[in-house]
Design an enzyme around this catalytic site. Structure first.
Site, PDB file in Angstrom:
ATOM      1  N   HIS A   1      -3.519  -5.316   0.412  1.00 60.90           N
ATOM      2  CA  HIS A   1      -2.912  -5.783   1.662  1.00 60.90           C
ATOM      3  C   HIS A   1      -2.894  -7.312   1.698  1.00 60.90           C
ATOM      4  O   HIS A   1      -3.902  -7.911   2.056  1.00 60.90           O
ATOM      5  CB  HIS A   1      -3.704  -5.252   2.861  1.00 60.90           C
ATOM      6  CG  HIS A   1      -3.545  -3.786   3.062  1.00 60.90           C
ATOM      7  ND1 HIS A   1      -2.667  -3.255   3.968  1.00 60.90           N
ATOM      8  CD2 HIS A   1      -4.131  -2.735   2.446  1.00 60.90           C
ATOM      9  CE1 HIS A   1      -2.720  -1.935   3.920  1.00 60.90           C
ATOM     10  NE2 HIS A   1      -3.603  -1.586   2.993  1.00 60.90           N
TER      11      HIS A   1
ATOM     12  N   GLU B   1      -1.636  -9.113   3.895  1.00 58.96           N
ATOM     13  CA  GLU B   1      -1.837  -9.558   5.283  1.00 58.96           C
ATOM     14  C   GLU B   1      -3.304  -9.499   5.694  1.00 58.96           C
ATOM     15  O   GLU B   1      -3.671  -9.984   6.756  1.00 58.96           O
ATOM     16  CB  GLU B   1      -0.967  -8.722   6.235  1.00 58.96           C
ATOM     17  CG  GLU B   1      -1.470  -7.325   6.569  1.00 58.96           C
ATOM     18  CD  GLU B   1      -1.224  -6.267   5.491  1.00 58.96           C
ATOM     19  OE1 GLU B   1      -0.920  -6.629   4.337  1.00 58.96           O
ATOM     20  OE2 GLU B   1      -1.364  -5.072   5.806  1.00 58.96           O
TER      21      GLU B   1
ATOM     22  N   CYS C   1       0.851  -1.196   0.000  1.00 58.78           N
ATOM     23  CA  CYS C   1       0.000   0.000   0.000  1.00 58.78           C
ATOM     24  C   CYS C   1       0.886   1.245   0.000  1.00 58.78           C
ATOM     25  O   CYS C   1       1.664   1.452  -0.928  1.00 58.78           O
ATOM     26  CB  CYS C   1      -0.970  -0.067   1.182  1.00 58.78           C
ATOM     27  SG  CYS C   1      -2.353   1.073   1.046  1.00 58.78           S
TER      28      CYS C   1
END
Lengths: 266, 201
Positions: free
Chosen positions: B180, B182, B79
């Protein structure tokens, strides 16, 4: 294409999920970490935790399960309930939550939205609005035609108990300017009824702000989610009991919406 | 186990990224100084804060970071972390790391911003970071700006939201995703495992 989001909501009190726990195969029903994992595995797109703990140990309790949830799942989640300032927000964000939602504190002290957005970025800041239909024509309020007549939408605070006289649609527009990154719009008229979301309320706000809107309150069957996405122009739909009681598990709701042509994550 | 250092700009949530990298078989530490970066086998630049503020925090480690990267240490920018790879950003003043030529620009006003939620990837070029990742797969985005690289050959994936934008870049050991990993469930974990494999090689 950006998918519409399905968002199960969990009410937490003293670190335990308190509303509607019916996953029979769970070992520790009520454990926020286990339930978060379960929803995440089922394909929920995001989760919301609303913490109703009234205790001076609230912060420590929150930190513990928020950290547990962050380690257990790899989808985004929001934590709300009694977040009043930057320090409260930091407590949950640094424990692993992706977003915080603010409600009463934002109404009582609107600049807190800007403070939070400046520190954490607006994408972390969800402004929750509890709104109730008001049928009394009042000057200066945005009136909307509904099947049951003209209404305006009034903000309620303290968990929907206290009418404020504030126009919910105007408030959303103001809160967006202050730095809200998303809205969680709950209809107090529909919450708990299973009669469907308040389409007019959701659409009124969604059409007037340029940030995402999560609709909440009233989901009883999958068709209600379809209606709020298509008619209500919601970006996400939050529900609690239809998921908790395993009446319509997340995959069932998602399959239905996909068949109806709604863009849904596989 | 390779050692990944997450650079901390001092704001927000790093726990999710730390946990996800651990699940991808990295040993993970959070770093704020050049010394912290020194023995990293891999570096992760996370996606929190604003362009200018993050550059300020990076200032003291910028030279070490550039040296590590030119020596071949794999780096993953997520990001905002990826946006810092570019020369400049419409978000605020400051010169980026300039690993890539180009500028970071705002999403169009015709769509709701931030672009928040699950969106799909168009695979533009094969890259080991995306081994086993199918065209059209959903990943999680939260952002208001996106990178416009000058060199089209660095674009690995694109995504549609008001426009077709670059959602992942790669050039040698420098990898970046606008989404993202994660927060992208099993798909994201797979991408991080691919990153781990690249690091180990």
């Amino acid at each position: 294409m950006l998918a519409k989001r399905i968002v199960p909501c969990l009410d937490v009190d003293h670190g335990r999920v308190v509303k509607g726990i019916n996953f029979i195969e769970l070992k520790h029903a009520g454990d926020p970490v286990e339930m978060a994992k379960r929803y995440s595995d089922e394909g929920a797109d995001e989760l919301v935790f609303l913490d109703i703990t009234a205790s001076h140990e609230k912060r420590d309790i929150m930190r513990q399960y928020v950290e547990g949830v962050a380690k257990a799942i790899s989808i985004p989640f929001t934590v709300g309930g009694g977040i009043r300032n930057v320090s409260d927000a930091r407590n949950v964000l640094c424990s692993g939550a992706d977003k915080v939602s603010v409600n009463t504190a934002a109404i009582e002290n609107p600049p807190v939205i800007t403070e939070l957005a400046d520190v954490f970025g607006r994408q972390c800041i969800v402004v929750a609005i509890d709104a109730k239909r008001n049928r009394t024509p009042t000057e200066g309020k945005l009136m909307f035609d509904t099947p049951s007549g003209k209404v305006w939408f009034e903000v309620n605070t303290y968990g929907g108990r206290k009418p404020t006289g504030i126009d919910a649609v105007a408030w959303a527009m103001q809160a967006e300017k202050l730095g809200a990154g998303e809205f969680l719009v709950t209809s107090m008229d529909r919450d708990g009824t299973k009669d469907g979301y308040d389409i007019e309320l959701t659409r009124a706000i969604s059409e007037r702000v340029n940030v995402p809107v999560i609709a909440s309150g009233g989901a009883g069957v999958p068709k209600h989610l379809y209606d709020v996405f298509v008619e209500g122009k919601a970006d996400a739909a939050l529900a609690a009991s239809i998921f908790h009681y395993n009446q319509y598990p997340v995959p069932v709701v998602k399959d239905y919406l996909r068949k109806m042509g709604v863009t849904i994550r596989q | 186990m390779p050692k990944a250092v997450i650079f901390d700009y001092g704001v927000g949530n790093l726990l999710s990224l730390k946990t996800a990298l651990e699940k991808a078989d990295f040993s993970v530490t959070i770093g704020t100084s050049s010394a912290d970066l020194a023995d990293a086998d891999a570096i992760a630049l996370p996606g929190v804060g604003s362009f200018t503020a993050a550059l300020d925090r990076l200032d003291t480690v910028k030279e070490t970071l550039q040296k590590k990267v030119s020596d071949g240490t794999p780096i993953l920018g997520i990001c905002l972390g990826m946006q810092l790879y570019f020369e400049s950003s419409e978000e605020g003043p400051g010169a980026g790391l300039s690993f890539y030529q180009g500028r970071v620009v705002q999403l169009p006003k015709t769509v709701k911003v931030p672009h928040m939620g699950w969106n799909t990837l168009n695979i533009i070029a094969q890259n080991p970071l995306f081994d086993g990742i199918a065209e059209g797969i959903y990943v999680y985005f939260v952002h208001s700006l996106y990178p416009a690289p000058k060199d089209p050959s660095v674009v690995v994936t694109t995504t549609e939201y008001g426009t077709t934008f670059t959602s992942a870049v790669a050039k040698g050991n420098i990898f970046g995703t606008q989404f993202h990993p994660e927060k992208s469930g099993d798909v994201g974990l797979k991408i991080l495992k691919n990153f781990q494999r690249i690091v180990v090689k």
